[in-house]
Design an enzyme around this catalytic site. Structure first.
Site, PDB file in Angstrom:
ATOM      1  N   ASP A 104      31.754   5.542 -70.660  1.00 25.60           N
ATOM      2  CA  ASP A 104      31.313   4.480 -70.223  1.00 25.60           C
ATOM      3  C   ASP A 104      30.943   4.332 -68.870  1.00 25.60           C
ATOM      4  O   ASP A 104      30.741   3.319 -68.186  1.00 25.60           O
ATOM      5  CB  ASP A 104      32.097   3.110 -70.857  1.00 25.60           C
ATOM      6  CG  ASP A 104      31.906   3.008 -72.415  1.00 25.60           C
ATOM      7  OD1 ASP A 104      30.514   3.143 -72.835  1.00 25.60           O
ATOM      8  OD2 ASP A 104      32.725   2.247 -73.029  1.00 25.60           O
ATOM      9  N   ASP A 168      26.970   3.636 -78.858  1.00 22.40           N
ATOM     10  CA  ASP A 168      26.917   3.009 -77.796  1.00 22.40           C
ATOM     11  C   ASP A 168      26.546   3.813 -76.538  1.00 22.40           C
ATOM     12  O   ASP A 168      25.804   3.461 -75.297  1.00 22.40           O
ATOM     13  CB  ASP A 168      28.300   2.612 -77.319  1.00 22.40           C
ATOM     14  CG  ASP A 168      29.200   2.022 -78.457  1.00 22.40           C
ATOM     15  OD1 ASP A 168      28.958   2.451 -79.875  1.00 22.40           O
ATOM     16  OD2 ASP A 168      29.701   0.912 -78.514  1.00 22.40           O
TER      17      ASP A 168
HETATM   18  N1  GLY Z   1      30.641  -0.060 -76.094  1.00 25.39           N
HETATM   19  C1  GLY Z   1      31.671  -0.871 -76.792  1.00 25.39           C
HETATM   20  C2  GLY Z   1      31.284  -1.910 -77.555  1.00 25.39           C
HETATM   21  O1  GLY Z   1      30.124  -2.262 -77.777  1.00 25.39           O
HETATM   22  O2  GLY Z   1      32.178  -2.849 -77.858  1.00 25.39           O
END
Ligand code: GLY
Length: 386
Positions: A104, A168
């Site tokens: 992330d 994601d």
């Molecule tokens: N990327 C983690 C979420 O969307 O909760």
């Protein structure tokens, strides 16, 4: 006039402008009130929490900075750049710590340091962004051709997660596209495209829905398992994951021109649009039981941003389908979730982190961020953080 703005009817244009004005009025004072924070949610009094002190490496810690940079871009007011600098400094400490970081880094550094560099030319922003891009590229598994999502033990105690990839990540790889554009070194883009190709093959189902988590054998690259992740169950359809897929493939198309990415973004979008409920409010999972009917405003805001980007890429006859769906989602959020007054620090309520968590329908910072991004796009902004 901006192409998207030009496509809106007079009534929708007025609505977009008025909504953008309300957002700006709110951020004018909230930004100052929360200037020494990096908010994730708000307490029962509507006051922002502060992840900068409790969890600096938390994956959402780029969104507050992103909201400030969007405001800077829209208003030219240097106060927003000044407040955004706090987020960048806090994120520097995460680089030093290293251990809290995972895939992330795109969510963390694109809306902060890279936005800073793009808007002000700040050389420190470029350095921070390239550092983050190298960390992301370093997570690539060359045999499985995927970017590893989390670190050891992140999802379940004792679980290595070494072969785990999640939908994601499509929103993190624009950091790699940016790094290749910036350095003229194609490796970053090559890794991003190999990952996106793997996601097209193994995550996106024939009906346009998406898995959340696919586990690959980290040694051989073979698919080992699929998990429902933050959705209801394996085989279900976690809506924020659908939104990451929709927007993520649109972005991969914008950055590479590869037609299959746009075709995939459209397929995911068609599935999403077909599942929008009557009231326009998106559930946490399109395949969750009828009751309890938990909603997730963040999925709607993210999908709206992606739908607007798809509308920009397709032919004239197609644009209306995507733009009208985006308007429907955003107007439902405006009517049913938004709080523009001075009684709370957040903009958008009714977000949900995942189906099986104990609490649902509360403010989440990326709901605010993506709602803002979408409204500013409709009101005429061409600035793209991703
Ligand atoms: N990327 C983690 C979420 O969307 O909760």
């Amino acid at each position: 006039m901006n192409m998207i703005r030009e496509l809106l009817c007079e009534q929708d244009r007025v609505w977009a402008d008025e909504t953008a004005a309300k957002i700006k009025a709110k951020l004018d004072w909230v930004s100052v009130k929360s200037k020494d924070k990096i908010p994730y949610t708000a307490d029962e009094n509507g006051t922002h929490d502060d992840k900068s002190r409790t969890d600096p490496s938390w994956w959402t810690n780029g969104f507050w900075g992103g909201m400030l940079w969007l405001m800077y871009r829209e208003t030219g007011d240097s106060k927003y750049a000044g407040i955004a600098a706090y987020s960048e400094q806090v994120l520097d400490s995460c680089m030093e710590q290293y251990y809290g970081l995972h895939h992330d880094v795109g969510f963390m550094w694109l809306p902060t340091a890279v936005a800073d560099y793009r808007l002000t030319g700040n050389a420190d922003g470029r350095r921070r962004g390239l550092h983050a891009a190298n960390l992301l590229a370093g997570r690539f598994n060359p045999v499985g051709k995927f970017i590893r999502a989390w670190n050891d033990g992140a999802w379940k105690e004792g679980c290595g997660n070494r072969g785990w990839a999640i939908i994601d990540c499509l929103m993190n790889i624009p950091l790699l596209y940016w790094a290749s554009d910036e350095t003229h070194d194609p490796r970053f883009r090559q890794i991003a495209m190999l990952h996106a190709d793997t996601v097209m093959e193994h995550f996106i189902r024939p009906d346009g829905s998406s898995n959340h988590i696919v586990e690959f054998d980290a040694e051989t690259g073979a698919v080992a398992a699929r998990y429902g992740g933050q959705g209801y169950e394996e085989g279900s359809s976690w809506t924020r994951g659908q939104s990451w897929a929709l927007y993520g493939f649109a972005l991969s198309y914008i950055h590479t021109g590869k037609q299959e990415y746009l075709d995939t973004a459209k397929r995911v979008a068609h599935y999403f649009i077909a599942n929008i409920p009557e009231d326009g409010m998106i559930p946490v999972d399109f395949r969750q039981p009828a009751q309890p009917d938990y909603k997730d405003s963040t999925a709607a805001a993210i999908a709206a941003c992606g739908l607007i980007e798809i509308a920009k890429q397709v032919g004239d006859l197609e644009k209306g389908l995507y733009l009208n769906a985006a308007l429907r989602l955003l107007q439902a959020l405006d009517e049913q979730c938004c709080r523009y007054g001075e009684d709370c620090d957040y903009l958008v309520g009714r977000g949900s982190g995942s189906y099986h968590e104990n609490t649902h329908e509360y403010p989440i910072i990326y709901g605010d961020y993506f709602f803002m991004e979408a409204i500013f796009k409709l009101a005429g902004s061409d600035f793209l953080i991703w």
